[in-house]
Motif scaffolding. Structure first.
Motif, mmCIF file in Angstrom:
data_model
loop_
_atom_site.group_PDB
_atom_site.id
_atom_site.type_symbol
_atom_site.label_atom_id
_atom_site.label_comp_id
_atom_site.label_asym_id
_atom_site.label_seq_id
_atom_site.Cartn_x
_atom_site.Cartn_y
_atom_site.Cartn_z
ATOM 1 N N ARG A 201 0.813 -0.991 -0.362
ATOM 2 C CA ARG A 201 0.066 0.254 0.175
ATOM 3 C C ARG A 201 0.925 1.205 0.082
ATOM 4 N N VAL A 202 2.617 1.063 -0.495
ATOM 5 C CA VAL A 202 3.017 2.658 -0.054
ATOM 6 C C VAL A 202 2.808 3.002 -1.402
ATOM 7 N N ARG A 203 2.581 4.315 -1.568
ATOM 8 C CA ARG A 203 3.231 5.137 -3.423
ATOM 9 C C ARG A 203 4.355 4.673 -3.671
ATOM 10 N N THR A 204 5.117 5.796 -2.443
ATOM 11 C CA THR A 204 6.788 6.223 -2.800
ATOM 12 C C THR A 204 7.169 6.472 -1.119
ATOM 13 N N VAL A 205 8.301 6.100 -1.087
ATOM 14 C CA VAL A 205 9.390 6.078 -0.339
ATOM 15 C C VAL A 205 10.455 7.486 -0.398
ATOM 16 N N GLU A 206 10.468 8.375 0.714
ATOM 17 C CA GLU A 206 11.526 9.630 0.895
ATOM 18 C C GLU A 206 12.189 9.598 1.959
ATOM 19 N N ASP A 207 12.269 10.376 2.678
ATOM 20 C CA ASP A 207 11.752 10.859 4.230
ATOM 21 C C ASP A 207 10.939 9.995 4.759
ATOM 22 N N ASP A 208 9.634 9.288 4.282
ATOM 23 C CA ASP A 208 8.903 8.857 4.947
ATOM 24 C C ASP A 208 8.419 8.058 3.960
ATOM 25 N N PHE A 209 7.174 7.491 4.703
ATOM 26 C CA PHE A 209 6.136 6.652 3.351
ATOM 27 C C PHE A 209 5.130 7.226 3.098
ATOM 28 N N LEU A 210 4.683 7.607 1.766
ATOM 29 C CA LEU A 210 3.789 8.170 1.108
ATOM 30 C C LEU A 210 2.466 7.206 0.643
ATOM 31 N N MET A 211 1.786 6.872 1.915
ATOM 32 C CA MET A 211 0.900 5.326 1.593
ATOM 33 C C MET A 211 -0.581 6.173 -0.196
ATOM 34 N N LEU A 212 -0.881 4.962 -0.420
ATOM 35 C CA LEU A 212 -1.726 5.101 -1.224
ATOM 36 C C LEU A 212 -3.139 6.101 -0.617
ATOM 37 N N LYS A 225 18.164 3.689 6.747
ATOM 38 C CA LYS A 225 19.050 3.109 5.193
ATOM 39 C C LYS A 225 18.160 1.206 5.406
ATOM 40 N N THR A 226 18.560 0.826 6.249
ATOM 41 C CA THR A 226 17.927 -0.756 6.348
ATOM 42 C C THR A 226 16.208 -1.444 6.055
ATOM 43 N N ILE A 227 15.453 0.612 6.554
ATOM 44 C CA ILE A 227 14.432 -0.079 6.824
ATOM 45 C C ILE A 227 13.942 1.103 5.402
ATOM 46 N N ARG A 228 14.658 1.289 4.075
ATOM 47 C CA ARG A 228 14.924 0.973 2.886
ATOM 48 C C ARG A 228 14.633 0.343 1.932
ATOM 49 N N ALA A 229 15.802 0.161 2.720
ATOM 50 C CA ALA A 229 16.712 -1.539 1.897
ATOM 51 C C ALA A 229 15.626 -2.535 1.936
ATOM 52 N N ASP A 230 15.144 -2.866 3.080
ATOM 53 C CA ASP A 230 14.108 -3.957 3.073
ATOM 54 C C ASP A 230 12.470 -3.407 2.399
ATOM 55 N N TYR A 231 12.950 -2.452 1.976
ATOM 56 C CA TYR A 231 11.035 -2.260 1.389
ATOM 57 C C TYR A 231 11.802 -2.471 0.147
ATOM 58 N N PHE A 232 13.135 -2.096 -0.612
ATOM 59 C CA PHE A 232 13.665 -2.119 -2.207
ATOM 60 C C PHE A 232 13.264 -3.681 -2.727
ATOM 61 N N GLU A 233 13.676 -4.273 -1.606
ATOM 62 C CA GLU A 233 14.118 -5.866 -1.649
ATOM 63 C C GLU A 233 12.434 -6.176 -1.748
ATOM 64 N N TYR A 234 12.055 -5.900 -0.856
ATOM 65 C CA TYR A 234 10.612 -6.291 -1.197
ATOM 66 C C TYR A 234 10.045 -6.208 -2.774
ATOM 67 N N LEU A 235 10.291 -5.096 -3.033
ATOM 68 C CA LEU A 235 9.653 -4.492 -4.588
ATOM 69 C C LEU A 235 10.049 -5.499 -5.499
ATOM 70 N N LEU A 236 11.681 -5.595 -5.162
ATOM 71 C CA LEU A 236 11.956 -6.450 -6.389
ATOM 72 C C LEU A 236 11.868 -7.869 -6.300
ATOM 73 N N ALA A 237 11.300 -8.667 -5.210
ATOM 74 C CA ALA A 237 11.280 -10.065 -4.981
ATOM 75 C C ALA A 237 9.648 -10.009 -5.917
ATOM 76 N N GLN A 238 8.595 -8.984 -5.948
ATOM 77 C CA GLN A 238 7.174 -8.639 -5.757
ATOM 78 C C GLN A 238 7.298 -8.792 -7.567
#
Length: 244
Positions: A201-212, A225-238
């Motif tokens: 349900r995340v639209r974009t991520v920068e300094d925070d998560f912008l939800m739909l 940095k780790t939180i953003r990396a986890d999110y982008f890793e999830y995106l790549l997996a999806q």
């Protein structure tokens, strides 16, 4: 009972896909009902009249009359979550399909292996996945919420505010850490001491998560940095799972 629709103005294409579905479900233990449409207008009209509710729609992009993308927008007015798989001779509409939250697309002529992989993923993630629910206890009552309906969860002292994708908000007495453990492995991310987000349900991520929904969810500075990396890793997996 699994309810599937095929919308394609070519009878031969509908027959090809329906034969594939018959063969697939002959080998997999799911009962299903198949409905065929030759025009997008008819599909949208049936939704508008409240005559149908499908679990999965296969929708041709190029049709006489209403094009597939327009039909998808019409369906979305009445069924914002139904998975739509576009049938197309070219992947040119792949980016535009995100506007109507398409589940995926299949390139014609139909490739049986790729169609089977997509259907298996749909059954695993969407159809069977609807059984995965979070039990919310509000006072003396309990209610189960499908994981996929949760946008984010906010902790305020001893109260959790569970925000759903339809705008509803539920207040429950629970610990965020307990809910975090239950949701682990299902597309949720603890991004802050007080927040868990549904990464789908995340639209974009920068300094925070912008939800739909437009809500902005903070990311804790320590470990950002780790939180953003986890999110982008999830995106790549999806993205890899979605690639057909």
């Amino acid at each position: 009972m699994l309810r599937i629709a095929i919308c394609d103005d070519q009878p031969s294409e509908r027959e090809l896909l329906s034969r594939f579905l018959r063969a697939y479900f002959a080998a997999h233990p799911y009962e299903y009902i198949l409905t065929e449409y030759a025009r997008g207008e008819t599909l949208v009209d049936d939704y508008e009249d409240g005559l149908v509710s499908f679990d999965l729609i296969f929708l041709d992009i190029y049709m006489d009359g209403m094009l597939g993308m327009e039909a998808a927008r019409g369906v979305r007015r009445f069924a914002p979550r139904v998975p739509i798989v576009f049938l197309t001779t070219t992947p040119d509409y792949a980016l535009e399909s995100y506007d109507v939250c398409a589940y995926s697309y299949l390139i014609k002529p139909l490739d049986g292996d790729k169609a089977a992989a997509l259907l298996a993923r749909f059954l695993r993630e969407e159809y069977d996945g609807r059984q995965k629910t979070l039990l919310l206890r509000e006072g003396g009552k309990g209610r189960r919420i499908a994981y996929r309906e949760i946008e984010y969860i906010e902790s305020r002292r001893n109260v959790l505010l569970v925000h759903l994708d339809n705008g509803e908000e539920h207040r429950v007495y629970a610990k965020l850490s307990d809910v975090e453990r239950e949701l682990e492995g299902h597309g949720f991310l603890r991004c802050h001491q007080s927040y868990i987000v549904n990464m789908d349900r995340v639209r974009t991520v920068e300094d925070d998560f912008l939800m739909l929904s437009g809500a902005r969810i903070p990311i804790r500075q320590r470990g950002a940095k780790t939180i953003r990396a986890d999110y982008f890793e999830y995106l790549l997996a999806q993205a890899e799972l979605t690639r057909i």
